[in-house]
Design an enzyme around this catalytic site. Structure first.
Site, PDB file in Angstrom:
ATOM      1  CG  ASN A 373      -0.224  -0.057   2.754  1.00 35.14           C
ATOM      2  OD1 ASN A 373       0.034  -1.033   2.742  1.00 35.14           O
ATOM      3  ND2 ASN A 373      -0.137   0.775   3.386  1.00 35.14           N
ATOM      4  CG  HIS A 483       1.450  -5.365   1.247  1.00 38.22           C
ATOM      5  ND1 HIS A 483       3.000  -5.511   1.513  1.00 38.22           N
ATOM      6  CD2 HIS A 483       1.041  -4.427   1.711  1.00 38.22           C
ATOM      7  CE1 HIS A 483       2.769  -4.576   2.513  1.00 38.22           C
ATOM      8  NE2 HIS A 483       1.994  -3.808   2.638  1.00 38.22           N
ATOM      9  CG  HIS A 493      -3.039  -4.355   8.574  1.00 40.25           C
ATOM     10  ND1 HIS A 493      -3.862  -3.260   8.147  1.00 40.25           N
ATOM     11  CD2 HIS A 493      -2.064  -3.897   8.913  1.00 40.25           C
ATOM     12  CE1 HIS A 493      -2.822  -2.156   8.067  1.00 40.25           C
ATOM     13  NE2 HIS A 493      -1.547  -2.595   8.658  1.00 40.25           N
ATOM     14  CB  VAL A 521       0.699  -7.660  10.025  1.00 40.80           C
ATOM     15  CG1 VAL A 521       0.899  -7.716  11.481  1.00 40.80           C
ATOM     16  CG2 VAL A 521      -0.636  -7.879   9.465  1.00 40.80           C
ATOM     17  CG  HIS A 522       4.315  -2.667  10.547  1.00 42.14           C
ATOM     18  ND1 HIS A 522       4.129  -1.326  10.615  1.00 42.14           N
ATOM     19  CD2 HIS A 522       4.179  -3.122   9.074  1.00 42.14           C
ATOM     20  CE1 HIS A 522       3.699  -1.087   9.629  1.00 42.14           C
ATOM     21  NE2 HIS A 522       3.959  -1.825   8.683  1.00 42.14           N
TER      22      HIS A 522
END
Length: 736
Positions: A373, A483, A493, A521-522
């Protein structure tokens, strides 16, 4: 070093039985984990005791620890606080990176600043020279003889302009990394056309404070997804990219080492080299396995630098031993980036600073990317930069879009698709898909929502054709990356890509896809083999690697509880992974943590926690907000086993792999001692019998051990040098 055999560990005898039974279940499902060292923090809700190292302050991007580059090029890699390049000669080559162009091809992309000073830009005869590197040690199985004479690749040039914008609040108030990433005072000066424009001009604007550029509450009030741009009629607000050059080196031999020289490269800088990717079905003649590096959501912070150094295998980020006792990581042959590269977020110069930061890695290791994104959305702010600087091999894979592509490399068929292209449309037959709680049918949703017409199915139809053309006798492993994850147990998310999953999951399952790679997602998470929210031995495993180090910080505090059955490992720190493919039936996945972070302050806009790195190279630490059960683990390691006898979908495609018809000696010759799992990967029956035998032996050993403890207790202190242990003693209970 070959990976250790499953089940080898240092757990006490009393816990062996439970561990072996758990291994039996995973072997049957084709997912063999590596044991953790030590005994801390292996159960949900258990916290290990450790001393948290002090956090160190965030590094400036001009810090020498961040600007480490190959010999001879240090003067061209320093960045100032805003991400602009400094101290580099006009016309110097920078931001060099390699992109696979198709079979036996490698594309080199780089940038220069300047025009008249740069002779080769106006020289039609200028080329990129490349030749086999003299000290190459790795060749393919192929017996072809190749010339070692220098070849030349013609150069194409381009450039673009982009309006200067801010697309994210983190551009001025990050959760991690340099503060601020964008110099707001410089933006004010840029926006202030009153310094030069006539007062009656249409583009006259007096800007004297940050509020004149970013109004108060702009990023703290809905709608949240909005960008703000400097005025289009302000010539200073139009970013001019450097000159971007591209050359296609063809006729390469897989596994051979090549040296390439860009016009203007100085001899003192040292050689630029890379290893050509293996062709479909090829293996290295020296029995090296194929190693794929995996990373996502990188951005450009000091944590990003640590992740890149780890992937390069330098900088001390491999100093911690893996679970097999190894002290180093394999050198990767191809880097797979799951999207969100630079986090420029509208401020275009940050694409340049990212290219400089990534050059030491990407100028020697070819990289494939999928759009995130932060690369293509935000109202298109980043699309031009992403697609111009990071092309894909879509043409060679007969794709109409640069966002969908595929490539054969060694024993793997790698596919990249977009999370932001339609995965289906109205009236489409999506299959009987449901969400995790069985609440929504995909057939009903796609019957009334989504894009109408055949264009909505373009990516899906290309994907179906591509997967149907896979020759599993050459590329048995099929890897797909996009992604946004389908399977994610983080509140961040969560279920964001359900429509994408409804449209494509059955396609990937029917094609026998083995591994799916995601970011977004971090954090890091690994699933079991899964299909339609349920464990399925013939489904793919999902690896979420959105922990590349960007300035939005970690998601460790938002894990959903309880941890789902399909989620096997999750952690809210930062790192990257390696997927090592040994043969057509065995591969190893290892995620390695590079950095823990500690909350050391708050952000101004949202009063969120600001994080700085802590610990030493990701060892013996825990990110302060990580509530996962695996928060203390520095490594996650597992073996993947393919078996078409149990899962016929794993043999789908134009070429049918039939390992049952191949003599077992062929596998041994191909991988020698590099892949110790081949002996039990022919059939799950053999693996199950072997494990059951081990279970019986371990049970007998456990019973013998308990019996000895009981005899010891009955005999009392007279038979042993220490005092008698009563049956209710906690120590005895723990040993039992």
């Amino acid at each position: 070093m070959p990976p250790p055999r499953p089940g080898h560990g240092t757990a006490p005898y009393a816990s062996v039985t439970a561990a072996v039974f758990a291994s039996l279940v995973l072997v049957v499902s084709g997912d063999v984990p590596f044991p953790f060292h030590g005994s801390e923090n292996h159960s949900p809700g258990v916290t290990s005791a450790f001393r948290r190292p002090a956090a160190h302050p965030a590094l400036d991007m001009s810090d020498a620890r961040v600007s480490h580059v190959p010999r001879g090029r240090g003067d061209r890699r320093k960045l100032d606080e805003s991400g602009s390049a400094t101290d580099r000669p006009v016309g110097a080559n920078e931001q060099v990176h390699l992109i696979p162009g198709g079979a036996n091809e490698m594309v080199v992309v780089w940038a220069t600043r300047g025009y008249a000073e740069f002779d080769f830009f106006v020289d039609d005869d200028a080329t990129v020279a490349y030749t086999e590197h003299g000290d190459a040690k790795s060749t393919t199985v192929s017996k072809k003889k190749t010339r070692t004479s220098t070849k030349h690749a013609p150069i194409a040039h381009t450039a673009y302009t982009a309006q200067t914008c801010l697309g994210e609040s983190a551009s001025i108030d990050p959760t991690m990394g340099h503060r601020p990433p964008v110099d707001v005072d410089a933006l004010v000066a840029m926006a202030n056309t009153s310094a030069w424009a006539p007062s009656d001009a249409a583009n006259y604007f007096a800007a004297t404070s940050p509020e004149d550029v970013v109004p108060k509450n702009w990023f703290t009030s809905p709608p949240w997804e909005k960008a703000i741009c400097l005025r289009y009629n302000n010539p200073d607000a139009q970013y001019q990219s450097p000159l971007i050059h591209e050359a296609r080196m063809s006729g390469l031999v897989g596994g051979r080492r090549y040296r390439y020289t860009l016009p203007g490269d100085a001899d003192a800088d040292g050689p630029r080299t890379f290893t050509a990717l293996l062709g479909a079905g090829d293996t290295h003649a020296d029995n090296q396995p194929l190693v794929l590096g995996v990373v996502g959501d990188t951005g450009q912070t000091e944590v990003t630098h640590a992740v890149f150094e780890h992937l390069r295998g330098v900088g001390g980020y491999n100093s911690g031993a893996g679970v097999d006792g190894s002290q180093s990581q394999e050198q990767i042959h191809l880097l797979l980036h799951t999207g969100d590269l630079s986090y420029a977020d509208g401020y275009a110069p940050r694409w340049d600073s990212f290219g400089v930061l990534a050059e030491p890695l990407m100028s020697s290791v070819p990289t494939l990317t999928t759009p995130g994104n932060h690369d293509v959305t935000l109202n298109g702010l980043e699309s031009a930069a992403f697609r111009t600087r990071y092309p894909s091999p879509h043409a060679s894979s007969k794709s109409p879009s640069p966002d969908w592509w595929s490539l054969d490399v060694g024993l793997a068929h790698v596919v990249g698709i977009s999370s932001y292209a339609p995965a289906g449309g109205r009236g489409g037959e999506m299959g009987d898909m449901h969400d995790e709680d069985n609440e929504t049918s995909a057939d009903n949703v796609f019957g009334t929502f989504g894009l109408a017409g055949s264009l909505a199915f373009a990516m899906r139809e290309w994907l179906v054709r591509d997967l149907a053309s896979v020759d599993r006798s050459k590329t048995p492993w099929v890897i797909v990356m996009f992604h946004v994850p389908w399977y994610n147990s983080n509140q961040g998310h969560y279920k964001e890509a359900e429509r994408h999953r409804w449209g494509l999951e059955k396609v990937l399952y029917d094609a026998g896809v083995d591994v799916i790679l995601n970011g977004h997602v971090h954090s890091y998470e690994r699933s079991s083999w899964v299909y339609d929210w349920r464990p399925d031995a013939c489904g793919p495993t999902h690896l979420v690697v959105g922990d590349g180090g960007n300035y939005e910080g970690p998601y460790g505090g938002s894990w959903r509880t309880p941890q789902p059955d399909w989620s096997k490992f999750r952690e809210g720190s930062f790192g990257a992974g390696r997927l090592t493919i040994y043969n057509e039936t065995a591969a190893r996945w290892r995620w390695h943590r590079t950095t823990c972070v500690e909350g050391t302050g708050t952000t101004e806009l949202y009063n969120d926690t600001y994080f700085t790195p802590t610990g030493t190279h990701g060892q013996h630490c825990q990110s302060s907000n990580d509530i996962s059960a695996q928060a203390m683990e520095a490594v996650d390691e597992v073996v993947f086993v393919r078996n078409v006898l149990v899962c016929p979908n794993k043999a789908s495609g134009a070429g049918r792999a039939a390992p049952e018809n191949k003599p077992h000696a062929e596998h041994d010759d191909a991988c020698d001692e590099k892949c110790p799992y081949d002996s039990y990967s022919e059939t799950r029956a053999i693996a199950t019998i072997t494990v059951l035998t081990i279970v019986c032996v371990c049970l007998l050993a456990s019973l013998a051990y308990v019996s000895a403890l009981l005899r010891r207790n009955r005999n009392g202190a007279g038979a042993y040098p220490h005092a008698r242990l009563p049956l209710g003693d906690d120590i005895f209970d723990e040993q039992l």
